[in-house]
Design a protein around this motif. Structure first.
Motif, PDB file in Angstrom:
ATOM      1  N   GLY A   5       0.793  -1.228   0.000  1.00  0.00           N
ATOM      2  CA  GLY A   5       0.000   0.000   0.000  1.00  0.00           C
ATOM      3  C   GLY A   5       0.818   1.266   0.000  1.00  0.00           C
ATOM      4  O   GLY A   5       0.301   2.340  -0.322  1.00  0.00           O
TER       5      GLY A   5
ATOM      6  N   TRP B 239      -0.477   4.655   1.365  1.00  0.00           N
ATOM      7  CA  TRP B 239      -1.766   4.415   2.007  1.00  0.00           C
ATOM      8  C   TRP B 239      -1.665   3.449   3.179  1.00  0.00           C
ATOM      9  O   TRP B 239      -2.611   3.286   3.927  1.00  0.00           O
ATOM     10  CB  TRP B 239      -2.776   3.925   0.969  1.00  0.00           C
ATOM     11  CG  TRP B 239      -2.985   4.998  -0.039  1.00  0.00           C
ATOM     12  CD1 TRP B 239      -2.590   5.018  -1.342  1.00  0.00           C
ATOM     13  CD2 TRP B 239      -3.591   6.274   0.203  1.00  0.00           C
ATOM     14  NE1 TRP B 239      -2.909   6.212  -1.928  1.00  0.00           N
ATOM     15  CE2 TRP B 239      -3.523   7.003  -1.009  1.00  0.00           C
ATOM     16  CE3 TRP B 239      -4.191   6.875   1.313  1.00  0.00           C
ATOM     17  CZ2 TRP B 239      -4.030   8.290  -1.126  1.00  0.00           C
ATOM     18  CZ3 TRP B 239      -4.678   8.156   1.197  1.00  0.00           C
ATOM     19  CH2 TRP B 239      -4.607   8.854  -0.016  1.00  0.00           C
ATOM     20  N   TYR B 240      -0.511   2.828   3.356  1.00  0.00           N
ATOM     21  CA  TYR B 240      -0.245   2.100   4.594  1.00  0.00           C
ATOM     22  C   TYR B 240       0.340   3.052   5.629  1.00  0.00           C
ATOM     23  O   TYR B 240      -0.014   2.999   6.806  1.00  0.00           O
ATOM     24  CB  TYR B 240       0.722   0.943   4.349  1.00  0.00           C
ATOM     25  CG  TYR B 240       1.139   0.265   5.638  1.00  0.00           C
ATOM     26  CD1 TYR B 240       0.311  -0.684   6.232  1.00  0.00           C
ATOM     27  CD2 TYR B 240       2.314   0.618   6.294  1.00  0.00           C
ATOM     28  CE1 TYR B 240       0.664  -1.272   7.438  1.00  0.00           C
ATOM     29  CE2 TYR B 240       2.677   0.035   7.494  1.00  0.00           C
ATOM     30  CZ  TYR B 240       1.848  -0.914   8.055  1.00  0.00           C
ATOM     31  OH  TYR B 240       2.192  -1.491   9.263  1.00  0.00           O
TER      32      TYR B 240
ATOM     33  N   SER C  47      -8.221   6.556   3.736  1.00  0.00           N
ATOM     34  CA  SER C  47      -7.006   5.784   3.462  1.00  0.00           C
ATOM     35  C   SER C  47      -7.250   4.280   3.598  1.00  0.00           C
ATOM     36  O   SER C  47      -6.696   3.489   2.829  1.00  0.00           O
ATOM     37  CB  SER C  47      -5.884   6.220   4.405  1.00  0.00           C
ATOM     38  OG  SER C  47      -6.253   6.061   5.753  1.00  0.00           O
TER      39      SER C  47
ATOM     40  N   ARG D  99      -6.520   1.608   0.609  1.00  0.00           N
ATOM     41  CA  ARG D  99      -5.587   0.486   0.791  1.00  0.00           C
ATOM     42  C   ARG D  99      -6.290  -0.838   0.532  1.00  0.00           C
ATOM     43  O   ARG D  99      -5.703  -1.764  -0.040  1.00  0.00           O
ATOM     44  CB  ARG D  99      -5.002   0.508   2.211  1.00  0.00           C
ATOM     45  CG  ARG D  99      -3.936  -0.569   2.400  1.00  0.00           C
ATOM     46  CD  ARG D  99      -2.942  -0.162   3.470  1.00  0.00           C
ATOM     47  NE  ARG D  99      -3.508  -0.133   4.792  1.00  0.00           N
ATOM     48  CZ  ARG D  99      -3.479  -1.146   5.651  1.00  0.00           C
ATOM     49  NH1 ARG D  99      -2.902  -2.273   5.304  1.00  0.00           N
ATOM     50  NH2 ARG D  99      -4.010  -1.026   6.843  1.00  0.00           N
TER      51      ARG D  99
ATOM     52  N   GLU E 115      -5.173  -3.918  -1.929  1.00  0.00           N
ATOM     53  CA  GLU E 115      -5.076  -5.288  -1.419  1.00  0.00           C
ATOM     54  C   GLU E 115      -5.931  -6.237  -2.255  1.00  0.00           C
ATOM     55  O   GLU E 115      -5.512  -7.354  -2.586  1.00  0.00           O
ATOM     56  CB  GLU E 115      -5.492  -5.329   0.045  1.00  0.00           C
ATOM     57  CG  GLU E 115      -4.492  -4.660   0.983  1.00  0.00           C
ATOM     58  CD  GLU E 115      -5.018  -4.515   2.397  1.00  0.00           C
ATOM     59  OE1 GLU E 115      -6.255  -4.618   2.580  1.00  0.00           O
ATOM     60  OE2 GLU E 115      -4.208  -4.292   3.315  1.00  0.00           O
TER      61      GLU E 115
END
Length: 568
Positions: A52, A55-56, A89, A93, A97
């Motif tokens: 991500g 976004w992680y 976010s 993410r 995934e």
């Protein structure tokens, strides 16, 4: 003796690829390679425990995309069921995934691995890469023919460049590396910065903190609130997005002093003044630079309203130093806090975390002096003038064309010529004089310093970039070969003859479906010329100055179509 596949023209040799970064860019590259190539290996290293990228890492309160969510997808994998105009976010993410799972890309990804060293071995024409496992502490060594940097440009937090940062004894956080375990309830919080992250954080924490102070050294242009309670899509709206993807398209504003730029500036200033009409320092929140010079902030009107809450204070100054209990600003005032949140952006010098000098970029994908190396979202990518992910796709396609050439020709190394990078940068600087990113503001593309360098965004629109990068300019690159460069011809056998199910008379056709032979014709065909009603060029009819009466103004500032005039 029958010919073998190795005898055929353009025989594919095995190619080893290492990619650093498993964010949106890295997984897009993985998809492209898996879709079109067979004789390859791919290893993706990422220092985070999950995929991500940005976004992680970005988990601060209120964190959301500042691009309309339907534009923040790969063009070939839309997500019509996004829950809101600007997705949070976690939802974004989740999209990446799901993308990795859908296309079985997890097999290539090694998370919790920090690349610490990369060395080019000229004799062998390969890279030796060292990555440290952040779980076991062991160092893994691997070798590749092609090295790709997909670490992005928003991955290195930039802390305030002032003295005493380490003296602060309270809780110190950065928006780009936020610890979401910190409880802000009933705390005195100091936010440093007035950009996108700060604008999202303040409205999110204001209801729970005891007191919030925000240091705004320079203002930003704000867009209407379309990601608050009015932003949730209904089931019928989602169905409409599936039926009519053209509803998700938009236009950029990026040139100085155009009619569109002046319309946008007049509208946003008028609307801001209407919201802050009782605020005694409204002029300090009106930028004096072009719309788009500094990142324009969606849903900024919610932030403007939050500034007027009783437990919120605005400091129109800049941090000059830190103390054990707070921060001193340039106006000489001391501001105490229990928690300090630095929403001060990123280091965009494009220097990798492992030891490498600063790089000279080429069209977002090339690095002078680094053989067999490419970047995704590198310097001069159009990250401010259109949807980022479509640029990532174009760059992945571009890189794959080089991997294809490497695989089917006896190439030893491919390097963009230093003289070409120099010419490219000179031309960018000349064009940038007409564009908003060189106006009088600090932005992420000049690393937060006015006049410090030529901004490292693309000098034009995203559509301009897509046309520029669609076909590689091979003569901008220096190709070195192993042995005779013409061994790609093989021993007189075609690839068609080596596959039993091909049509050996494929060249006989009922109509001419061959590629168009001029670049302009190819571009117009790609852009579906004639498929839309004629429009007035370089204008946006929906932009007009905000009216002062309350009803009309509310209708204007809550119109999501306004966003179409800006970044995406």
């Amino acid at each position: 003796m029958d010919p073998t596949k190795e005898d055929a023209i353009y025989n594919e040799r095995f190619v080893r690829v290492i990619c650093i970064g498993a964010g949106a860019s890295g997984i897009c590259l993985a998809y492209k390679l898996k879709r079109s190539f067979t004789n390859f290996s791919l290893t993706i290293y990422d220092r985070n425990p999950e995929i991500g990228g940005t976004w992680y890492e970005n988990r601060y309160p209120g964190c959301a995309c500042d691009v309309p969510s339907h534009n923040y997808t790969y063009s070939f994998d839309p997500k019509p069921d996004y829950s809101s105009v600007y997705a949070g976010s976690k939802e974004i993410r989740s999209y990446f995934e799901d993308f990795v799972s859908k296309h079985d890309l997890r097999q290539f990804i090694h998370t919790s691995h920090l690349v610490t060293r990369a060395v080019w071995v000229e004799e062998k024409g390969e890279w030796t890469v060292e990555a440290k496992s952040l779980v076991t502490g062991q160092t893994v060594k691997s070798v590749c023919d092609i090295l790709i940097h997909a670490t992005g440009y928003l991955n290195k937090p930039a802390w305030p460049r002032v003295s005493g940062l380490g003296d602060f004894r309270g809780v110190k956080l950065h928006s780009a590396d936020y610890d979401d375990r910190v409880d802000l309830k009933d705390r005195n919080v100091l936010i440093i910065g007035g950009g996108s992250s700060a604008v999202q954080i303040l409205p999110a924490i204001q209801p729970i903190v005891r007191r919030a102070k925000i240091i705004v050294p320079t203002p930003s242009w704000m867009l209407p609130d379309i990601s608050t309670e009015t932003s949730t899509f209904t089931p019928d709206q989602i169905k409409e997005f599936v039926k009519k993807p053209e509803l998700l398209m938009a236009l950029p504003v990026y040139m100085k002093n155009t009619a569109l730029q002046n319309q946008a500036k007049a509208l946003l200033e008028s609307a801001t003044r209407e919201i802050l009409k009782e605020y005694d320092m409204v002029d300090k929140l009106i930028p004096d630079f072009s719309v788009g010079c500094k990142r324009v902030i969606p849903s900024g009107f919610q932030f403007l309203r939050t500034l007027q809450e009783e437990n919120v204070s605005v400091i129109h100054s800049a941090a000059s130093s830190f103390t054990s209990s707070g921060c001193i600003t340039e106006d000489g005032q001391h501001h105490e806090a229990d928690v300090m949140i630095c929403a001060t952006g990123f280091d965009t010098s494009y220097i990798p975390r492992y030891p490498k000098p600063s790089i000279m970029g080429y069209m977002g994908v090339g690095i002078s002096g680094f053989p067999n190396t490419f970047t995704l979202l590198g310097p001069y990518t159009p990250v401010s003038s259109g949807p980022t992910l479509v640029a990532v796709e174009a760059q992945s396609d571009y890189i794959c064309s080089f991997i294809d050439r490497y695989q089917t020709e006896p190439v030893h190394s491919m390097t963009v010529r230093p003289s070409i990078c120099k010419e490219f940068k000179e031309n960018v600087a000349k064009v940038m004089e007409k564009l908003v990113w060189t106006d009088n503001c600090r932005n992420v593309h000049n690393n937060g310093r006015i006049g410090s360098r030529v901004p490292t965004t693309w000098p034009g629109s995203t559509l301009h970039y897509l046309e520029a990068i669609r076909e590689p300019r091979w003569d901008d690159w220096d190709f070195q070969y192993r042995g005779n460069r013409f061994t790609w011809m093989g021993n007189g056998i075609s690839q068609t003859e080596m596959v039993s199910t091909t049509d050996l008379a494929y060249y006989i056709r009922q109509q001419d479906n061959s590629p168009l032979l001029s670049r302009n014709a190819r571009n117009l065909a790609m852009a579906k010329m004639g498929s839309q009603s004629a429009r007035e060029l370089h204008r946006q009819a929906k932009l007009s100055p905000a009216k002062t009466n309350k009803t009309t103004n509310e209708e204007t500032i809550n119109n999501p179509r306004l966003e179409a005039t800006n970044r995406d």
